[in-house]
Motif scaffolding. Sequence first.
Motif, PDB file in Angstrom:
ATOM      1  N   PRO A 121      67.318 -16.523  88.209  1.00 21.34           N
ATOM      2  CA  PRO A 121      67.064 -17.267  89.087  1.00 21.34           C
ATOM      3  C   PRO A 121      66.063 -16.107  90.173  1.00 21.34           C
ATOM      4  O   PRO A 121      65.147 -17.156  91.265  1.00 21.34           O
ATOM      5  CB  PRO A 121      68.295 -17.483  90.166  1.00 21.34           C
ATOM      6  CG  PRO A 121      69.739 -17.086  88.781  1.00 21.34           C
ATOM      7  CD  PRO A 121      69.095 -16.738  87.734  1.00 21.34           C
ATOM      8  N   GLU A 122      66.310 -15.078  89.982  1.00 22.79           N
ATOM      9  CA  GLU A 122      66.271 -14.250  91.302  1.00 22.79           C
ATOM     10  C   GLU A 122      64.424 -14.002  90.059  1.00 22.79           C
ATOM     11  O   GLU A 122      63.731 -13.006  90.767  1.00 22.79           O
ATOM     12  CB  GLU A 122      66.336 -13.220  91.777  1.00 22.79           C
ATOM     13  CG  GLU A 122      67.639 -14.114  92.406  1.00 22.79           C
ATOM     14  CD  GLU A 122      66.767 -14.471  93.873  1.00 22.79           C
ATOM     15  OE1 GLU A 122      66.433 -14.064  94.346  1.00 22.79           O
ATOM     16  OE2 GLU A 122      67.426 -15.729  93.954  1.00 22.79           O
ATOM     17  N   GLY A 123      64.574 -13.387  89.221  1.00 25.90           N
ATOM     18  CA  GLY A 123      63.467 -13.362  88.256  1.00 25.90           C
ATOM     19  C   GLY A 123      63.676 -11.928  87.550  1.00 25.90           C
ATOM     20  O   GLY A 123      63.258 -12.097  86.707  1.00 25.90           O
ATOM     21  N   ARG A 124      64.488 -11.836  88.595  1.00 25.43           N
ATOM     22  CA  ARG A 124      65.257  -9.953  87.827  1.00 25.43           C
ATOM     23  C   ARG A 124      66.872 -10.147  87.906  1.00 25.43           C
ATOM     24  O   ARG A 124      67.072 -10.755  88.933  1.00 25.43           O
ATOM     25  CB  ARG A 124      64.209  -8.849  88.636  1.00 25.43           C
ATOM     26  CG  ARG A 124      62.669  -9.002  88.677  1.00 25.43           C
ATOM     27  CD  ARG A 124      62.807  -7.616  89.393  1.00 25.43           C
ATOM     28  NE  ARG A 124      62.974  -7.711  91.379  1.00 25.43           N
ATOM     29  CZ  ARG A 124      63.320  -6.326  91.469  1.00 25.43           C
ATOM     30  NH1 ARG A 124      62.616  -5.635  91.337  1.00 25.43           N
ATOM     31  NH2 ARG A 124      62.818  -7.088  93.033  1.00 25.43           N
ATOM     32  N   PHE A 136      59.192  -9.624  84.079  1.00 24.86           N
ATOM     33  CA  PHE A 136      58.435 -10.506  82.979  1.00 24.86           C
ATOM     34  C   PHE A 136      59.427 -10.123  80.960  1.00 24.86           C
ATOM     35  O   PHE A 136      60.099 -10.320  80.454  1.00 24.86           O
ATOM     36  CB  PHE A 136      57.457 -11.128  82.333  1.00 24.86           C
ATOM     37  CG  PHE A 136      56.814 -11.828  80.400  1.00 24.86           C
ATOM     38  CD1 PHE A 136      57.480 -13.670  81.261  1.00 24.86           C
ATOM     39  CD2 PHE A 136      57.050 -11.644  79.695  1.00 24.86           C
ATOM     40  CE1 PHE A 136      57.347 -13.904  79.905  1.00 24.86           C
ATOM     41  CE2 PHE A 136      56.745 -12.562  78.932  1.00 24.86           C
ATOM     42  CZ  PHE A 136      56.739 -13.530  78.846  1.00 24.86           C
ATOM     43  N   SER A 137      59.448  -9.137  81.219  1.00 25.74           N
ATOM     44  CA  SER A 137      59.440  -8.600  79.323  1.00 25.74           C
ATOM     45  C   SER A 137      61.002  -7.990  79.965  1.00 25.74           C
ATOM     46  O   SER A 137      61.768  -8.283  78.458  1.00 25.74           O
ATOM     47  CB  SER A 137      59.026  -7.340  78.795  1.00 25.74           C
ATOM     48  OG  SER A 137      58.614  -6.406  79.430  1.00 25.74           O
ATOM     49  N   ALA A 173      57.063 -18.277  71.463  1.00 18.18           N
ATOM     50  CA  ALA A 173      55.139 -17.487  72.371  1.00 18.18           C
ATOM     51  C   ALA A 173      56.192 -17.326  73.573  1.00 18.18           C
ATOM     52  O   ALA A 173      56.510 -17.587  74.387  1.00 18.18           O
ATOM     53  CB  ALA A 173      54.875 -19.347  72.072  1.00 18.18           C
ATOM     54  N   THR A 174      54.857 -16.485  74.165  1.00 18.90           N
ATOM     55  CA  THR A 174      55.123 -15.007  75.949  1.00 18.90           C
ATOM     56  C   THR A 174      54.624 -16.441  76.757  1.00 18.90           C
ATOM     57  O   THR A 174      55.026 -16.621  77.249  1.00 18.90           O
ATOM     58  CB  THR A 174      54.413 -14.019  75.290  1.00 18.90           C
ATOM     59  OG1 THR A 174      53.326 -14.369  74.894  1.00 18.90           O
ATOM     60  CG2 THR A 174      55.108 -13.164  74.728  1.00 18.90           C
ATOM     61  N   GLY A 185      52.462  -7.803  75.277  1.00 14.47           N
ATOM     62  CA  GLY A 185      52.526  -7.176  74.837  1.00 14.47           C
ATOM     63  C   GLY A 185      54.221  -6.188  74.510  1.00 14.47           C
ATOM     64  O   GLY A 185      54.894  -6.072  73.813  1.00 14.47           O
ATOM     65  N   LEU A 186      54.513  -6.341  75.970  1.00 15.95           N
ATOM     66  CA  LEU A 186      55.639  -5.327  76.306  1.00 15.95           C
ATOM     67  C   LEU A 186      56.775  -7.028  75.726  1.00 15.95           C
ATOM     68  O   LEU A 186      57.818  -6.541  75.667  1.00 15.95           O
ATOM     69  CB  LEU A 186      55.961  -5.567  77.732  1.00 15.95           C
ATOM     70  CG  LEU A 186      55.869  -4.081  78.104  1.00 15.95           C
ATOM     71  CD1 LEU A 186      55.710  -4.154  79.320  1.00 15.95           C
ATOM     72  CD2 LEU A 186      55.959  -3.205  78.016  1.00 15.95           C
TER      73      LEU A 186
END
Length: 450
Positions: free
Chosen positions: A89-92, A145-146, A164-165, A204-205
């Motif tokens: 929810p918070e992205g991280r 993101f990674s 897919a990324t 890439g990551l």
Amino acid sequence: MNNPASFPRDFVWGAATSAYQIEGSPLADGAGISNWHHFTHLQNGKILNDDTGDKACDHFHRFPEDVAHMQTMGLKAYRLSLAWSRIMPEGRGPINSKGLDFYKRLLDQLNRAGIVPYVTLHHWDMPLAIDHLGGWAHRDSAHWFSDYAAATLTQLGDRVTHWATFNEPWVIVHAGYIEGAHPPGISDVLKARDAAHNLLRGHGLAVQAFRAEGRGQMGIVINLEPKYKGSERPEDLAATARMDAWMNRQFLDPLFLGHDPLELEEIHGAGLPPYPEADYVLIQEPIDYLGINYYSRSVVRDAPGLAPFHADRIPQETAPHTDMDWEIYPDGLKHCLLWVKERYGDIPLYITENGAAFDDGAPIDERVRDPRRIDYLRSHLLAAREAMAAGVDLRGYFAWSLLDNFEWAYGYAKRFGLIHVDYDTQTRTLKDSALFYREVIDSDGQALWR
Ligand code: FCB
């Protein structure tokens, strides 16, 4: 492949959607606010009719019915995306297991139906919290993101083999950071430069994370729009090269050749500090396939007054167009498939999106006659088949879209679906194009030549 009037038996016939465009219930089960939820609720005139994805196709509740329609159509595969804000929810930070459960139910339903899920980790909707930290222009966004990708790959890896990324990083950059028509809604060439580069680093990551813990295949989805010269004038040739670099090579050159196209300097300004060399090594992390989205082409001329590209599209007034005002140009699909093979080598390819918006009216006697969409599908599939005959390793085709849906800045005004959606009642009706596509699939493509 021996019969020139058919497709290989194992060709992957699919249809595609994305999370924010169809799911609805964007805040259900503890999901965080996404950039798209926020942007549509600003009601700032950037979305036609102030439409939002609050209900969309209510796929969040109706996915069993939608999977049943996919079965009726004979789909072998279905391309979907995950809402990052449901999962983190918070992205991280911590995973929201209830949010993840929605995707577990959906993926189980698909796998039980024998429809292979092709899952895109990011199709434009991201947690707003990440946007507030600086979004893709922030160098750390690649890691945010990674981390999300790694957690998701672990959680859903037993259900998914085809990943897919990103979907169309060019649109994230162009519509979000140049035109301002999509979130974050700004116009800043230097941030656009950083965003493009960080998206590629994030890719890439994520590929590295996949190699460490995933199984199956990992790719990326890039939209290509071949650019044709408006004339032989040197200025028009340069403008065409610039637009080609901006739209087509900006992502593919770093991914496969390890450098940015030179023409980008004409857009961003020369003399900017280079990115570290190690970034380009990371970006070139080998992938298993490339997804190509193709809709149209453009013919380009020099336009000195039009910053930052100093280029313009020459309208093709006598050519047919879809409701998006996109020229219908099937040869462009063949040309870009051949171009990818020639420039970047023999990477396995999928057409991950291709389709047309037409308003064919409401169903009459439970039928939607959409001959223009059928023509579009037929002509583009024939063009793809010609590219295969010329040696292109094309593995599959995903029609955009399974359902009429929320078409971003155009709201619900544009209908791309093979299935008609009545947004008031949420009734689904298979259009004639869906029935045509079923025949194509059933006949290994031979119905295209009938
Ligand atoms: C592509 C997007 C997809 C849809 C189609 C029409 O650029 O990936 O979500 O909007 O265009």
